[in-house]
Design a protein around this motif. Sequence first.
Motif, PDB file in Angstrom:
ATOM      1  N   ALA A   1       0.859  -1.183   0.000  1.00  0.00           N
ATOM      2  CA  ALA A   1       0.000   0.000   0.000  1.00  0.00           C
ATOM      3  C   ALA A   1       0.892   1.229   0.000  1.00  0.00           C
ATOM      4  CB  ALA A   1      -0.900   0.001   1.234  1.00  0.00           C
ATOM      5  N   ILE A   2       0.652   2.127  -0.945  1.00  0.00           N
ATOM      6  CA  ILE A   2       1.429   3.364  -1.031  1.00  0.00           C
ATOM      7  C   ILE A   2       0.514   4.531  -0.695  1.00  0.00           C
ATOM      8  CG2 ILE A   2       2.848   4.855  -2.487  1.00  0.00           C
ATOM      9  CD1 ILE A   2       3.444   2.481  -4.263  1.00  0.00           C
ATOM     10  N   ILE A   3       0.861   5.250   0.335  1.00  0.00           N
ATOM     11  CA  ILE A   3       0.103   6.450   0.702  1.00  0.00           C
ATOM     12  C   ILE A   3       0.888   7.661   0.208  1.00  0.00           C
ATOM     13  CG2 ILE A   3      -0.904   7.772   2.592  1.00  0.00           C
ATOM     14  CD1 ILE A   3      -0.990   5.228   4.225  1.00  0.00           C
ATOM     15  N   GLY A   4       0.349   8.335  -0.785  1.00  0.00           N
ATOM     16  CA  GLY A   4       1.046   9.435  -1.437  1.00  0.00           C
ATOM     17  C   GLY A   4       1.563   8.976  -2.786  1.00  0.00           C
ATOM     18  N   TYR A   5       0.961   9.466  -3.859  1.00  0.00           N
ATOM     19  CA  TYR A   5       1.340   9.027  -5.202  1.00  0.00           C
ATOM     20  C   TYR A   5       1.916  10.192  -6.004  1.00  0.00           C
ATOM     21  CZ  TYR A   5       1.106   5.620  -9.024  1.00  0.00           C
ATOM     22  OH  TYR A   5       1.420   4.713 -10.014  1.00  0.00           O
ATOM     23  N   GLY A   6       2.840  10.913  -5.342  1.00  0.00           N
ATOM     24  CA  GLY A   6       3.564  11.982  -6.030  1.00  0.00           C
ATOM     25  C   GLY A   6       4.669  11.396  -6.884  1.00  0.00           C
ATOM     26  N   ARG A   7       5.709  12.203  -7.121  1.00  0.00           N
ATOM     27  CA  ARG A   7       6.777  11.755  -8.021  1.00  0.00           C
ATOM     28  C   ARG A   7       7.452  10.490  -7.501  1.00  0.00           C
ATOM     29  NH1 ARG A   7      10.971  15.057  -8.678  1.00  0.00           N
ATOM     30  NH2 ARG A   7      11.314  14.650 -10.869  1.00  0.00           N
ATOM     31  N   PHE A   8       7.745  10.441  -6.188  1.00  0.00           N
ATOM     32  CA  PHE A   8       8.409   9.247  -5.689  1.00  0.00           C
ATOM     33  C   PHE A   8       7.440   8.075  -5.590  1.00  0.00           C
ATOM     34  CE2 PHE A   8       9.948   6.198  -2.627  1.00  0.00           C
ATOM     35  CZ  PHE A   8      11.230   5.966  -3.123  1.00  0.00           C
ATOM     36  N   GLY A   9       6.209   8.324  -5.183  1.00  0.00           N
ATOM     37  CA  GLY A   9       5.229   7.245  -5.110  1.00  0.00           C
ATOM     38  C   GLY A   9       5.058   6.555  -6.455  1.00  0.00           C
ATOM     39  N   ARG A  10       4.973   7.346  -7.525  1.00  0.00           N
ATOM     40  CA  ARG A  10       4.854   6.762  -8.866  1.00  0.00           C
ATOM     41  C   ARG A  10       6.107   5.984  -9.238  1.00  0.00           C
ATOM     42  NH1 ARG A  10       2.833  11.915  -9.811  1.00  0.00           N
ATOM     43  NH2 ARG A  10       4.727  12.547 -10.934  1.00  0.00           N
ATOM     44  N   ALA A  11       7.276   6.541  -8.885  1.00  0.00           N
ATOM     45  CA  ALA A  11       8.531   5.851  -9.199  1.00  0.00           C
ATOM     46  C   ALA A  11       8.616   4.519  -8.463  1.00  0.00           C
ATOM     47  CB  ALA A  11       9.714   6.745  -8.820  1.00  0.00           C
ATOM     48  N   LEU A  12       8.204   4.520  -7.199  1.00  0.00           N
ATOM     49  CA  LEU A  12       8.202   3.269  -6.439  1.00  0.00           C
ATOM     50  C   LEU A  12       7.237   2.268  -7.062  1.00  0.00           C
ATOM     51  CD1 LEU A  12       9.095   1.628  -3.978  1.00  0.00           C
ATOM     52  CD2 LEU A  12       7.253   2.720  -2.683  1.00  0.00           C
ATOM     53  N   GLY A  13       6.098   2.761  -7.514  1.00  0.00           N
ATOM     54  CA  GLY A  13       5.145   1.884  -8.175  1.00  0.00           C
ATOM     55  C   GLY A  13       5.751   1.204  -9.393  1.00  0.00           C
ATOM     56  N   SER A  14       6.546   1.940 -10.169  1.00  0.00           N
ATOM     57  CA  SER A  14       7.180   1.335 -11.348  1.00  0.00           C
ATOM     58  C   SER A  14       8.166   0.246 -10.951  1.00  0.00           C
ATOM     59  CB  SER A  14       7.877   2.414 -12.185  1.00  0.00           C
ATOM     60  OG  SER A  14       9.013   2.943 -11.502  1.00  0.00           O
ATOM     61  N   LEU A  15       8.899   0.468  -9.856  1.00  0.00           N
ATOM     62  CA  LEU A  15       9.823  -0.561  -9.369  1.00  0.00           C
ATOM     63  C   LEU A  15       9.070  -1.801  -8.911  1.00  0.00           C
ATOM     64  CD1 LEU A  15      12.607   1.200  -7.227  1.00  0.00           C
ATOM     65  CD2 LEU A  15      12.860   0.041  -9.423  1.00  0.00           C
TER      66      LEU A  15
ATOM     67  N   ASP B   1       2.372  -6.725  -6.377  1.00  0.00           N
ATOM     68  CA  ASP B   1       1.098  -6.021  -6.474  1.00  0.00           C
ATOM     69  C   ASP B   1       1.073  -4.837  -5.513  1.00  0.00           C
ATOM     70  OD1 ASP B   1      -1.543  -5.543  -7.324  1.00  0.00           O
ATOM     71  OD2 ASP B   1      -2.325  -6.596  -5.563  1.00  0.00           O
ATOM     72  N   TYR B   2       0.463  -3.744  -5.937  1.00  0.00           N
ATOM     73  CA  TYR B   2       0.356  -2.583  -5.044  1.00  0.00           C
ATOM     74  C   TYR B   2      -0.919  -1.804  -5.335  1.00  0.00           C
ATOM     75  CZ  TYR B   2       1.660   0.874  -8.633  1.00  0.00           C
ATOM     76  OH  TYR B   2       1.678   1.690  -9.736  1.00  0.00           O
ATOM     77  N   ARG B   3      -1.346  -1.050  -4.320  1.00  0.00           N
ATOM     78  CA  ARG B   3      -2.432  -0.090  -4.442  1.00  0.00           C
ATOM     79  C   ARG B   3      -1.927   1.250  -3.919  1.00  0.00           C
ATOM     80  NH1 ARG B   3      -4.889  -4.517  -2.044  1.00  0.00           N
ATOM     81  NH2 ARG B   3      -4.921  -3.473  -0.026  1.00  0.00           N
ATOM     82  N   ALA B   4      -2.563   2.326  -4.334  1.00  0.00           N
ATOM     83  CA  ALA B   4      -2.123   3.649  -3.910  1.00  0.00           C
ATOM     84  C   ALA B   4      -3.320   4.522  -3.584  1.00  0.00           C
ATOM     85  CB  ALA B   4      -1.269   4.304  -4.996  1.00  0.00           C
ATOM     86  N   LEU B   5      -3.079   5.447  -2.667  1.00  0.00           N
ATOM     87  CA  LEU B   5      -4.114   6.403  -2.269  1.00  0.00           C
ATOM     88  C   LEU B   5      -3.499   7.791  -2.231  1.00  0.00           C
ATOM     89  CD1 LEU B   5      -6.995   6.965  -1.120  1.00  0.00           C
ATOM     90  CD2 LEU B   5      -5.990   6.667   1.166  1.00  0.00           C
ATOM     91  N   ASP B   6      -4.128   8.705  -2.948  1.00  0.00           N
ATOM     92  CA  ASP B   6      -3.682  10.102  -2.943  1.00  0.00           C
ATOM     93  C   ASP B   6      -4.865  10.950  -3.393  1.00  0.00           C
ATOM     94  OD1 ASP B   6      -2.508  12.680  -3.601  1.00  0.00           O
ATOM     95  OD2 ASP B   6      -0.562  11.677  -3.550  1.00  0.00           O
ATOM     96  N   PRO B   7      -5.331  11.874  -2.553  1.00  0.00           N
ATOM     97  CA  PRO B   7      -6.528  12.645  -2.906  1.00  0.00           C
ATOM     98  C   PRO B   7      -6.317  13.647  -4.037  1.00  0.00           C
ATOM     99  CG  PRO B   7      -5.588  13.443  -0.847  1.00  0.00           C
ATOM    100  CD  PRO B   7      -4.838  12.206  -1.207  1.00  0.00           C
ATOM    101  N   VAL B   8      -5.072  13.955  -4.366  1.00  0.00           N
ATOM    102  CA  VAL B   8      -4.832  14.971  -5.388  1.00  0.00           C
ATOM    103  C   VAL B   8      -4.093  14.435  -6.606  1.00  0.00           C
ATOM    104  CG1 VAL B   8      -4.870  16.884  -3.750  1.00  0.00           C
ATOM    105  CG2 VAL B   8      -2.701  15.745  -4.222  1.00  0.00           C
ATOM    106  N   ALA B   9      -3.332  13.342  -6.462  1.00  0.00           N
ATOM    107  CA  ALA B   9      -2.560  12.815  -7.587  1.00  0.00           C
ATOM    108  C   ALA B   9      -3.429  11.924  -8.470  1.00  0.00           C
ATOM    109  CB  ALA B   9      -1.351  12.040  -7.082  1.00  0.00           C
ATOM    110  N   ASP B  10      -2.997  11.749  -9.698  1.00  0.00           N
ATOM    111  CA  ASP B  10      -3.723  10.926 -10.662  1.00  0.00           C
ATOM    112  C   ASP B  10      -3.219   9.485 -10.553  1.00  0.00           C
ATOM    113  OD1 ASP B  10      -5.274  10.020 -12.709  1.00  0.00           O
ATOM    114  OD2 ASP B  10      -3.982  10.793 -14.315  1.00  0.00           O
ATOM    115  N   VAL B  11      -3.915   8.673  -9.764  1.00  0.00           N
ATOM    116  CA  VAL B  11      -3.552   7.273  -9.589  1.00  0.00           C
ATOM    117  C   VAL B  11      -4.283   6.451 -10.648  1.00  0.00           C
ATOM    118  CG1 VAL B  11      -3.515   5.310  -7.999  1.00  0.00           C
ATOM    119  CG2 VAL B  11      -3.320   7.655  -7.113  1.00  0.00           C
TER     120      VAL B  11
END
Length: 351
Positions: free
Chosen positions: A4-18, A25-35
Motif C-alpha cells: 500500500a502506497i500512501i502518497g502518489y507523487g513523483r516518488f510514489g509513482r517511481a516506487l510503483g514502477s519498481l 502487487d500494489y495499491r495507492a491512495l492520494d486525494p490529489v494525484a492521478d492514480v
Amino acid sequence: MTVAIIGYGRFGRALGSLLEEAGIDYRALDPVADVPASRRAGSMRELLTGATRVVVAVPVPRMREVLEAMLPHLRPEQLVLDVGSVKVKPVQAMNEVLGTRVPWVGTHPLFGPLSLAMAERPLRVVVCPNPLYPEAAREARAFYERLGCEIIEQTPEGHDRVMAHTHALTFFVAKGMVDAGSGVDVPFAPASFKALSRTIETVRSDAGHLFTAIQHENPFAREARGHLLHALEAIHHELETIPPEAATPDTPSMELPALETGLPELKETRELIDQLDHDLVELLARRAELARRALRAKAQAGTPVPDPAREEAVIATRRAWATELGVDPEGMEAIFRAILRFSRRAQQTKE
C-alpha cells in the motif's frame, strides 16, 4: 506480498514502477494525484486491507496526520515504512503515533524519479533499525532487496548528519547559484562548471517541496549551512585582504588541498584512465537497463523488437558526434556497433 502506497507523487509513482518490474502487487491512495484506476484505492480502509507492507510517501510535515489517519486501519502483522529524505522527525512521529502497536521502520531510498529514468545503479536505501521491532529492519531489507536495492543501516541521527553535509548542502549551493544567475549553460563554460551545472540541473529537477523539507526538517541542516557560509566568508575576506600582485599560486592559505602529491605523470594518467573506464562501465550498465526498459515498452505496444532503421540512425548520429569532436568516426562506429550488440544481449538476460 501486497504493498500500500500512501502518497502518489513523483516518488510514489517511481516506487510503483519498481514494484511492477519486480512483479509485486500494489495499491495507492492520494486525494490529489492521478492514480491509475487499476491501482487506485477509494479510502484508507480499502488501501490498507490485506496489505503486508505500507509505504508512507508523503511530505515530512504531513507525516504525523497521515499516521494518525492510518492507525485505526492498521494490523499488527503489517509493516509500515516511511521514505522521507530526513529521518529524525519521521522516526519520532512513528514512535509516538504507532509505538508498539504496529511494526514500523524509517527508510530513505537514496534515489528518485530522475535516477530511475536514467537507469542509475546501484540503487541504495538507508534503513534505520527500530529497537522496538528488531525484525522490522530485516523485513525492510528483504523488501528493498527484492526491488534490486543495496541496503545501508544507519541511525536516524547519523543519517541526518550525513545528509545535512551532503544532500542539504548540495541543494543549498545549487539554489544559491541558480538565484544568482550562475546556473545557465553557456558554450564556452569550462569543464569544471559543466560538471557543477549537471548537479544544478539534477537539483532543479526535484520537486520544490524537497528543498524546503531537507533544509527545515533536517535538525542538522542549519548547522551545516552555517559552517559552509562561515568558511566561504573567511575565504572571501582573505581574498579581499591579499593584494592582487601577491595573489600567486604559491600563496599558502589559498592552496586547495590535494588528494595526493608527487604522483608521476604516467601513474596519474593511468589512474585517471581507470576512473574514466569505471565511469564508462557504469554508463554501459545504465544503457543496458534502458535497453531492457525499451524491450518491455515494445512488448506492451506490440512493436517488433529488431529495429534496423533505428540502429543505423544511432550509428549515423554517433559518427557525426565523433566528427564534431575530432574523433575517428570509423572507430566510433565500431565501438557503437559493439555497444548495440551488448544491449541486445542485455535485453535477452533476465533481471
